[in-house]
Write a protein that holds these residues in place. Structure first.
Motif, PDB file in Angstrom:
ATOM      1  N   UNK A 221       1.130 -18.538 -22.945  1.00  0.00           N
ATOM      2  CA  UNK A 221       0.531 -18.761 -21.981  1.00  0.00           C
ATOM      3  C   UNK A 221       0.569 -17.761 -20.970  1.00  0.00           C
ATOM      4  N   UNK A 222      -0.334 -16.980 -20.154  1.00  0.00           N
ATOM      5  CA  UNK A 222      -0.016 -15.964 -19.536  1.00  0.00           C
ATOM      6  C   UNK A 222       1.151 -16.299 -18.672  1.00  0.00           C
TER       7      UNK A 222
ATOM      8  N   UNK B 207      10.596  -4.795 -17.287  1.00  0.00           N
ATOM      9  CA  UNK B 207      11.412  -3.644 -16.656  1.00  0.00           C
ATOM     10  C   UNK B 207      12.574  -3.932 -16.303  1.00  0.00           C
TER      11      UNK B 207
ATOM     12  N   UNK C 293       4.510 -14.412 -21.370  1.00  0.00           N
ATOM     13  CA  UNK C 293       4.781 -13.166 -20.813  1.00  0.00           C
ATOM     14  C   UNK C 293       4.458 -12.227 -19.671  1.00  0.00           C
ATOM     15  N   UNK C 294       4.130 -12.612 -18.796  1.00  0.00           N
ATOM     16  CA  UNK C 294       4.695 -11.928 -17.565  1.00  0.00           C
ATOM     17  C   UNK C 294       6.425 -12.059 -17.256  1.00  0.00           C
TER      18      UNK C 294
ATOM     19  N   UNK D  32       3.949  -2.436 -19.472  1.00  0.00           N
ATOM     20  CA  UNK D  32       4.691  -1.600 -18.094  1.00  0.00           C
ATOM     21  C   UNK D  32       4.802  -0.261 -17.582  1.00  0.00           C
TER      22      UNK D  32
ATOM     23  N   UNK E   7       7.154  -9.850 -19.885  1.00  0.00           N
ATOM     24  CA  UNK E   7       6.948  -8.023 -19.266  1.00  0.00           C
ATOM     25  C   UNK E   7       8.625  -8.202 -17.830  1.00  0.00           C
ATOM     26  N   UNK E   8       8.984  -8.947 -16.833  1.00  0.00           N
ATOM     27  CA  UNK E   8       9.845  -8.692 -16.212  1.00  0.00           C
ATOM     28  C   UNK E   8      11.235  -7.981 -16.373  1.00  0.00           C
TER      29      UNK E   8
END
Lengths: 341, 341, 341
Positions: free
Chosen positions: B88-89, B100, B92-93, B123, B96-97
């Motif tokens: 689910x998005x 970061x 991935x978020x 990123x 990605x966090x």
């Protein structure tokens, strides 16, 4: 689906496109029942069968006149007069949030039998509009006549809007098939997202003017404003809506859902939040095996498409969605057939 | 800068303008290395030397064809198939966090050697675009040909976009130098901010149409949409980009940074939050001694500029930035020289 | 109202429309005192007497030249130079938030006597603009000449803007009556919401260009951009502003307040938040007894308005607001008179 809503909504399938027609003669007024039925249909869609939805009217020359004023009048009787006079928007937002909570517990049908049903109807509209804006199927509104108030909002919640360019026969005024939010003339404001969609589409200045004046604009003006996607003749309305829907039905549903989410939710959030939302959507669509297939195929022909002898005609099959099959599961089938060979 | 990126990016200086040219023949595909190099250049700029950046292409007739599909294909292999199918998005978020966070610890170069490098690239793109949108230097994209996908997003992240009005010789189709986000035809969505920039520039209706159709639009259409700042002939591209950049290089860098922040971050926040953000930016620019100098000079000539014999030609030197020197430190020097006299 | 501000603002009433004229010769520069006085007037309005406000200039051929540069220069002296050089926007946002807090305690008049008065002026502007955007009265700016900087922002904070189409006599340049945010030429940025209103009205690309270039645009261009509602001849300015104001003064004030709130606050929030906001505003306007009256009357004539013989001329009285009386309290009077009969 309640007895009423089943006859209020007609569905028909053409390939991977589902056509839903609203039929509430004579003026095709929107009601809580219609929206309940529409939400049920939208929730039941399967991406393997349905790639796009066309939302149409079964009444000639009228898309949706507006939301039923009888039901709004009942909403106005929600509270006794001495309470109504002292109601602030935040109190109603609180009540609506409670109703949303109760609906998760499956209690909405019960609420719709109480004096609180106005809250259920209002939330029901918001849910239906949210479904149109978030399902992995592209939605196309085929606007065959006037779309005022709730009808305008339903059209604006679709991804594409095709509209007839001529008023119905016998009516001189082009606004006979116009679009707009005239709620203010009854002392009301839009309640199904009209102020929000117009502000985001046109900016605050035009949105204020349209909502405070209650302006009804013709199809031609709507096209100039960018409120509709395409303006066509009465004969071309369904063919054109179907052409877009069929092309869109060939898209990768994960990418369609991601784009809709990024534009509506991401695009209305602070930029950094929206960018992160897009990254998530990019990731999920890139992980779909059909997208990998498409990328591999593209790379094998990249020189024809980008090289000095590039011909954008070659790009047309990609744009039409006929170059690769994005139906979920097709990549596995393709792989299996390759193995057999 | 890694060995690769140093040859992929050429820099040249003209006065207070830095020209950065991307060179990745034959199609000028964007890669993680190019973005890493570009981010390093942008981070190293000093307002005392550099007032504006022109982002150009070192490949004739091509700005940036798109982001490297090879790298996106690798990204798609980030997760094993059984995991990818259930992603689910928000997962991935989350990843990605985390990436970061790790990059703040200086671990990005390490990550770029693992299968997680797709996250680092994604990123990396966002950071580069964020730099373009937030550095105190004005950025001008000189679009000499097609800018599709990641190329379109890089151009949209610049403050100004000058674009050639004719397709490269030998190509009939004006889209040969078009701009757009055609990711959907590969089953993908934009990943470098395309959905976010288009929604904010054009509103959700046009953004949805462009992203779902994958439309490539000509320079002329882009100008009409307001996607580009200026449309010029091939010969006029660099002169025009330089004229804008030189004028902008004379602006007060504190004010430039504040305007960029107010428009992008403030302008995408709830209005009250954005207003507060603008107040902060107004304050910091008003506290700059060069701004005080400019205000004093303006007040001494206010009657010529606003009075009945006002001549807007007098205003031109203010608009050009030649009326006052906003280079950081110039106010102190001016004061010192006055004292000596 | 302080002695100064009372002579700086002239008020006149025509029916339910209040006309406020700013008079600060020769250039009609905006000052903290004018904004303080204007805010007091806006706060004192009663929906039973006042349905709309026209904001005008008492100086011929000049709307508001800009905000007083003398006051901004004083603001720049807020902090000692060694502190000013290291100020970040968030520090100023913090100071401004403290000033807002102190103003709730009624301490703003005191603050305006200290070196911190610049903060009080900046917050005073924001409060005045917020009042224009949130009072239940429609606000119409009658722009009779140049509206630069703070003048542009004040006009953009009104709901409607009518502007003259010709420059003042004796000035050749159409920008003599132009509109825009030229702060950048003094090394400043807009401080009264200009970056926020322009970004929301035009999108980030045009907002950046206008603010970074300091462009002053003519009325004709402003109309094309959608920055103004109507462009009229010098003679038609007040008549046209009054026509709009009188029509708007007949609207349901609860609905006017709700639309303004939905567009500005809801429309700049994440979509789901904005939708909830609209639902609350819809609810409060539907609960108003005058709205119930209007709905009942509409239902009794729905066939004339929507039927095959529909005549949009009938709709005109609804649009003009003459079909029903929305003055608060009128519904009760109507009911009482019916009972007596």
């Amino acid at each position: 689906m309640s007895k009423e809503s089943s006859s209020l909504l007609q569905t028909r399938r053409e390939g991977r496109v589902l056509i839903v027609s609203i039929k509430n003669p004579p003026y095709n007024l929107l009601t809580g029942d219609i929206l309940l039925g529409l939400a049920r249909i939208l929730r039941s869609l399967d991406v393997r069968d349905t790639g796009a939805v066309v939302l149409a009217s079964a009444i000639s020359d009228v898309f949706i006149s507006h939301y039923s004023v009888d039901e709004i009048l009942e909403f106005g009787e929600l509270l006794p007069p001495f309470l109504a006079a002292n109601t602030h928007p935040w109190m109603l937002r609180g009540l609506l949030a409670v109703e949303t909570g109760l609906s998760y517990l499956g209690l909405r049908p019960l609420l719709r039998m109480t004096p609180l049903k106005g809250l259920a109807h209002l939330n029901g509209y918001a849910e239906c509009a949210h479904l149109l804006r978030s399902i992995p199927q592209v939605t196309v509104a085929a606007v065959n006549g006037r779309a005022f108030g709730g009808g305008c909002e339903l059209a604006l919640s679709c991804d594409f809007r095709v509209m007839v360019d001529t008023p119905p026969e016998g009516t001189a005024d082009s606004r006979g098939c116009g679009i707009g939010q005239p709620e203010i003339v009854l002392g009301l404001i839009p309640g199904g997202g009209g102020t929000q969609m117009l502000t985001r589409m046109l900016g605050p200045a035009q949105a204020l003017e349209l909502c405070l004046e209650g302006t009804l604009i013709s199809g031609e003006e709507a096209l100039k404003y960018g409120l509709i996607t395409k303006l066509v003749s009465r004969e071309q309305l369904m063919p054109e809506a179907m052409t877009i829907a069929e092309r869109m039905a060939r898209r990768n549903p994960a990418a369609v859902a991601a784009i809709k989410d990024c534009v509506h939710t991401g695009g209305s959030s602070p930029l950094a939040v929206g960018i992160r939302r897009e990254q998530g959507g990019f990731g999920t669509s890139a992980l779909v095996p059909e997208a990998a297939n498409a990328m591999t195929k593209y790379l094998s022909g990249i020189d024809e498409l980008l090289g000095p002898k590039s011909n954008l005609a070659d790009f047309q099959s990609w744009k039409d969605g006929t170059a690769v099959d994005f139906t979920p599961g097709s990549a596995r089938k393709l792989q299996a057939s390759k193995k057999q060979v």
